[in-house]
Design an enzyme around this catalytic site. Structure first.
Site, PDB file in Angstrom:
ATOM      1  N   PRO A  79       0.819  -1.212   0.000  1.00 27.99           N
ATOM      2  CA  PRO A  79       0.000   0.000   0.000  1.00 27.99           C
ATOM      3  C   PRO A  79       0.856   1.267   0.000  1.00 27.99           C
ATOM      4  CG  PRO A  79      -0.641  -1.483   1.772  1.00 27.99           C
ATOM      5  CD  PRO A  79       0.615  -2.003   1.193  1.00 27.99           C
ATOM      6  N   TYR A  80       0.340   2.262  -0.685  1.00 28.30           N
ATOM      7  CA  TYR A  80       0.930   3.593  -0.702  1.00 28.30           C
ATOM      8  C   TYR A  80      -0.172   4.567  -0.322  1.00 28.30           C
ATOM      9  CZ  TYR A  80       2.528   8.025  -2.645  1.00 28.30           C
ATOM     10  OH  TYR A  80       2.872   9.341  -2.803  1.00 28.30           O
TER      11      TYR A  80
END
Length: 70
Positions: free
Chosen positions: A2-3
């Site tokens: 995830p970013y």
């Protein structure tokens, strides 16, 4: 992997507050999506108030008007 990108106005967010946002975001993704914190990237961008608009005005103008109303 995830970013997460968090954008806030540059009105005095402290290093401790930024760390709390990073930790909290990482913990949330771990709890909800089972994403390990070591693979979670959190970026905090601080934006000049002249570059942030709400309700057809800049935050700079909004803050100045709010100060006069006090």
């Amino acid at each position: 992997m995830p970013y997460v990108n968090i954008r806030v106005t540059n009105e005095g967010v402290t290093a401790a507050q930024k760390l709390e946002l990073i930790e909290g975001t990482s913990d949330l993704l771990h709890r909800v999506l089972n994403k390990h914190p070591s693979t979670t990237f959190v970026v905090i961008d601080e934006v000049e108030t002249d570059n942030w608009g709400v309700n057809r005005e800049t935050v700079t103008t909004l803050r100045a008007r709010q100060a006069l109303e006090k």
